[in-house]
Scaffold this motif. Structure first.
Motif, PDB file in Angstrom:
ATOM      1  N   GLU A 216       0.910  -1.122   0.097  1.00 33.54           N
ATOM      2  CA  GLU A 216      -0.103  -0.029   0.177  1.00 33.54           C
ATOM      3  C   GLU A 216       0.711   1.218   0.160  1.00 33.54           C
TER       4      GLU A 216
ATOM      5  N   THR B  83      -6.248   0.845  -6.731  1.00 34.56           N
ATOM      6  CA  THR B  83      -7.086  -0.093  -5.865  1.00 34.56           C
ATOM      7  C   THR B  83      -8.116  -0.653  -6.594  1.00 34.56           C
TER       8      THR B  83
ATOM      9  N   ALA C  52      -7.159  -5.796 -10.931  1.00 32.45           N
ATOM     10  CA  ALA C  52      -7.537  -5.187  -9.617  1.00 32.45           C
ATOM     11  C   ALA C  52      -9.199  -5.409  -9.363  1.00 32.45           C
TER      12      ALA C  52
ATOM     13  N   ARG D  63     -13.703  -5.068  -3.591  1.00 31.34           N
ATOM     14  CA  ARG D  63     -12.899  -4.459  -2.947  1.00 31.34           C
ATOM     15  C   ARG D  63     -13.610  -4.232  -1.323  1.00 31.34           C
TER      16      ARG D  63
ATOM     17  N   ALA E 168      -8.936   3.352  -1.218  1.00 29.08           N
ATOM     18  CA  ALA E 168      -9.823   2.929  -2.277  1.00 29.08           C
ATOM     19  C   ALA E 168      -9.693   4.022  -3.371  1.00 29.08           C
TER      20      ALA E 168
ATOM     21  N   VAL F 116      -1.329  -9.028  -3.612  1.00 23.66           N
ATOM     22  CA  VAL F 116      -1.168  -8.039  -4.743  1.00 23.66           C
ATOM     23  C   VAL F 116      -0.490  -8.879  -6.027  1.00 23.66           C
TER      24      VAL F 116
END
Length: 441
Positions: free
Chosen positions: A105, A133, A142, A148, A203, A229
């Motif tokens: 991140e 993200t 993604a 998410r 986000a 990731v």
């Protein structure tokens, strides 16, 4: 290792950091937005990684605002605030120019800092990086908004618990010491009430348009089996950042200082200094054996902690005795299983079969996986891709099965050991398809 915690100030925000090493190159190491500089080196493998990296640079590691020992009342920083915080730490540490390293991140923040302040940032190092993200037409790997949200709900629900640590670092999750450290580290990094607001900021993070503007030397690193990731993120960034170098490693750990981390440290050292550590590596050909108890969680719940511990102790004694009887070396017990090495694959197979037979008297069933390849001896431990392959072969085994990789049958011809060809399988985190064989009882 220097344990002193220093505090820089950006406006009203106090930012905790430590300085490790005194090498000629300064490296600002930016952890994820959850960290604690007091605890980062409490887990021995991470301490060894920090010792290794700080051996060739002056490493500055910090807690970002809202987390760890830094002020939490101001919440998680925006990208702009985050850049100001990082520059404030550099100023307080007396560093005019430094390389910056980020992981997961923190990679968008470090990327933006490198593009915006090339006068202060000399190089960019990213591990397990991403630029956005959320899914887009040019970023199809993604998650969607709905996916998410499910990820965020999971992370908040299981924050500080073994399930989250297992997701992030599947191999290290087999180590009880790591699980204890990881839970304490998460709980000491940030409180649960701050998680959702932080995820909402994350986000909205998207630095895809910034990538072509990065003009400093850039090194990207990633493990091919990283499920947190996916490596497509790093490949995308390497294509977009001018002259970026991407190095891919086997394995699935989401953190660079877990698993087989020596190659990662070597790449960082060569990138920053122009050379890497010349060390005498003790590499040998060996057969790796992984064993594991089938259904251990269910049995532990049925028996209770005390009885399960007694049973596990009996199991460990059987494993140790059979490894020794067959000329092997027990490297370590891992969770409800073990890792051992042998200088001959036939002896390793016979040891695995005898372990399977003897633990049945305890009412337990095992599975086993074997692979022959070159391993690196690190004191009492092992390293190298062969160890990862052995672990992945073991994961393919069902109850009572002893599986071997295709490297083994040609080495035991004439031994009387027969195999059933199971065809090619995909091993998680290992490139290519691997032919596996089951040892016939």
């Amino acid at each position: 290792m220097d344990e002193q915690v220093n505090y820089a100030k950006n406006g009203e925000v106090n930012l905790a950091y430590r300085v490790l090493g005194d090498g000629p190159v300064s490296l600002l190491f930016v952890p994820t937005w959850t960290s604690n500089v007091d605890l980062i080196d409490d887990f021995p493998p991470i301490r060894r990684w920090l010792d290794r990296v700080s051996g060739f640079c002056r490493m500055i590691i910090l807690d970002r605002r809202g987390t760890g020992l830094s002020d939490r009342t101001f919440g998680v920083a925006t990208l702009e605030e985050g850049m100001d915080d990082l520059l404030a730490v550099m100023d307080h540490a007396g560093v005019e120019r430094a390389a910056v390293a980020g992981l997961n991140e923190s990679s968008p923040l470090c990327t933006l800092l490198a593009a915006t302040h090339p006068d202060r940032i000399s190089a960019l190092i990213l591990y397990g990086a991403f630029a956005s993200t959320l899914r887009a037409d040019d970023y199809p790997w993604a998650p969607t908004q709905e996916e998410r949200q499910m990820q965020v709900d999971f992370m908040i629900e299981y924050w500080g618990r073994p399930e989250f640590a297992t997701l992030m670092n599947p191999d290290s999750a087999l180590d009880p010491a790591f699980m204890r450290w990881a839970g304490r580290w998460m709980r000491s990094s940030i409180t649960k009430d701050a998680l959702r607001p932080a995820f909402e900021i994350l986000a909205r993070t998207d630095v895809r348009h910034v990538l072509p503007l990065v003009r400093v030397p850039t090194l990207l690193m990633a493990r091919v089996g990283d499920m947190v990731v996916p490596i497509d993120n790093s490949r995308y960034m390497a294509e977009k950042i001018p002259n970026a170098k991407l190095v891919e490693f086997p394995g699935n750990e989401a953190l660079p200082f877990l698993g087989d981390w020596d190659p990662i440290a070597d790449e960082m050292e060569e990138f920053l200094t122009g050379s890497r550590l010349k060390r005498e590596t003790d590499r040998v050909l060996a057969t790796i054996l992984f064993t594991d108890i089938v259904g251990s969680s269910k049995r532990a719940a049925e028996l209770g902690d005390r009885r399960w511990k007694e049973l596990l102790d009996d199991h460990d004694r059987i494993v140790a005795a059979e490894v020794d009887n067959h000329g092997g070396r027990l490297v370590k017990n891992i969770g409800d299983g073990a890792l051992a090495t042998f200088d001959g694959p036939a002896r390793a197979i016979r040891a695995a079969c005898m372990i399977r037979h003897k633990v049945k008297s305890l009412g337990l069933e095992t599975r086993a996986g074997l692979h022959t390849g070159e391993v690196e001896l690190r004191g009492d431990d092992l390293g190298g891709i062969a160890v990862h392959i052995g672990a992945r072969v073991s994961e393919q085994a069902g109850p009572g099965q002893v599986l071997v990789s295709g490297s083994i049958p040609p080495l035991v011809a004439g031994s009387g050991i027969d195999f059933l060809d199971l065809g090619e399988r995909e091993l998680k985190g290992i490139q290519g398809d691997w032919r596996l064989f089951e040892v016939k009882s």
